[in-house]
Design an enzyme around this catalytic site. Structure first.
Site, mmCIF file in Angstrom:
data_model
loop_
_atom_site.group_PDB
_atom_site.id
_atom_site.type_symbol
_atom_site.label_atom_id
_atom_site.label_comp_id
_atom_site.label_asym_id
_atom_site.label_seq_id
_atom_site.Cartn_x
_atom_site.Cartn_y
_atom_site.Cartn_z
ATOM 1 N N GLY A 39 0.817 -1.210 0.000
ATOM 2 C CA GLY A 39 0.000 0.000 0.000
ATOM 3 C C GLY A 39 0.846 1.253 0.000
ATOM 4 N N LYS A 94 1.089 -15.631 5.260
ATOM 5 C CA LYS A 94 0.835 -15.245 6.653
ATOM 6 C C LYS A 94 -0.385 -14.342 6.788
ATOM 7 C CE LYS A 94 4.372 -14.084 9.265
ATOM 8 N NZ LYS A 94 5.681 -13.487 9.664
ATOM 9 N N ASN A 102 -6.395 -13.631 13.296
ATOM 10 C CA ASN A 102 -6.420 -12.503 14.235
ATOM 11 C C ASN A 102 -7.682 -11.657 14.077
ATOM 12 O OD1 ASN A 102 -3.929 -13.147 15.376
ATOM 13 N ND2 ASN A 102 -2.786 -11.869 13.937
ATOM 14 N N TYR A 148 -0.680 -17.512 -3.161
ATOM 15 C CA TYR A 148 -1.814 -16.585 -3.143
ATOM 16 C C TYR A 148 -3.139 -17.345 -3.193
ATOM 17 C CZ TYR A 148 -4.802 -12.628 -4.510
ATOM 18 O OH TYR A 148 -5.784 -11.672 -4.573
ATOM 19 N N ARG A 189 -0.094 -7.138 -13.144
ATOM 20 C CA ARG A 189 -1.433 -7.310 -13.702
ATOM 21 C C ARG A 189 -1.502 -6.661 -15.071
ATOM 22 N NH1 ARG A 189 -4.743 -6.097 -8.165
ATOM 23 N NH2 ARG A 189 -3.001 -4.658 -7.861
#
Length: 329
Positions: A39, A94, A102, A148, A189
């Site tokens: 991000g 993860k 979580n 993925y 992509r």
């Protein structure tokens, strides 16, 4: 009436930042969370001055604590492009395992409804077209894309386990190819890769012979579908995407026409396990959510191209290059 409060993980990413905008526009208190592995804070910089927005730089693969009430959680933290998850495979796994665990625990403790971002990649290289939610997929768990694909499939499984065992309010969106402003160029992509090459005057690269298909949904349509799914009473996966299918070869021609350039198309070998077809069956979204995409590919591509053309050279270079060195542990 007290406003509702929502946690959005992956808030500084492409889809996460658009979700933050939507919920702010609708009057929610928004808590954004992102470890900035893929991000970029520039995507949400315009929100920092708002009193109903707060941001935490945090990795959801570690314990997640949010003080105060939460009504909704939207889990969008994950690398989502081939270049990203091939460079950081462990982190991809993860966030799709430890991270979702979580957040499901947080949702349970807050009595909050949670929506998870799954993907059309759970269908793998499909043997049916279009792909309905009832199709179980054709995925290679030990191939390069498995980190993925299987992370997302596990996300769906553990989310349904929390729904059936704990009675947690859960929603699952299977997202198909999406595009629009704030995408990163050259993230692997096809759409941003083509536009990036066009902006630089390079030839367009097609992997394979160009006969493979994709279906592109403009981000504004997708975000609206996600919002409708969140507020629905349906706990099982729902495809959100645009069923307007096109070959990659045809799409390259559209990009060349859009940009007014005269690049050639060059062909390279198709990567392992790359899906040959990708088209959503959206009958369930139409029936349950009264949703279908409204923005045509021609309209959406024009808006997206204008966005990238408006960026400075420095901004384009920032979008083009991502340093994963600190995340490769």
């Amino acid at each position: 009436m007290e406003s509702k409060r929502v946690l959005i993980t992956g808030a500084a990413g492409f889809l996460g930042s658009h979700l933050c905008d939507l919920f702010i526009k609708k009057g929610y208190e928004v808590v954004g969370m992102d470890n900035l592995i893929t991000g970029d804070l520039s995507n949400i910089a315009h929100l920092f001055k708002l009193k109903n927005f707060e941001f935490y730089n945090h990795d959801v693969s570690k314990f997640v604590h949010i003080s105060g009430k939460l009504d909704y959680i939207l889990h969008f933290a994950s690398p989502a492009s081939p270049i990203d998850y091939l460079k950081i495979p462990i982190q991809t796994l993860k966030v799709g395992s430890l991270g979702i665990h979580n957040l499901l625990g947080l949702a349970k403790s807050k009595n909050a409804r949670i929506l998870i971002a799954s993907t059309s990649e759970v269908y793998g290289d499909p043997s049916v077209n279009p792909q309905p939610e009832s199709y179980w997929g054709n995925v290679n768990p030990v191939g390069p894309r498995g980190v993925y694909d299987e992370a997302k499939r596990f996300q769906e499984a553990i989310t349904m386990a929390y729904h059936t065992f704990h009675g947690l309010e859960t929603r699952i969106v299977r997202i198909f190819n999406t595009y629009g402003p704030r995408m990163r160029l050259n993230d692997g992509r096809v759409l941003p890769a083509f536009i990036g090459q066009a902006l630089r005057g390079e030839d367009l690269t097609i992997f394979g012979d160009g006969s493979q298909t994709r279906s592109f949904c403009y981000v504004e349509d997708l975000i609206e579908g996600i919002y409708k799914l969140l507020l629905s009473d349906y706990a099982f996966p729902v495809n959100i995407g645009n069923p307007d299918e096109i070959t990659i070869g045809q799409f390259a021609e559209e990009i060349i026409e859009l940009t007014g350039t005269d690049q050639k198309v060059v062909y390279k070998d198709l990567p392992q396990d790359d899906p040959k077809q990708r088209r959503p069956d959206i009958l369930k979204a139409k029936e349950l959510l009264n949703w279908e995409p409204k923005i045509t590919r021609a309209e959406g591509l024009k808006l997206t191209y204008e966005y990238f053309k408006s960026l400075t050279k420095e901004q384009l270079e920032k979008i083009d290059h991502k340093d994963f060195s600190e995340f490769t542990r």
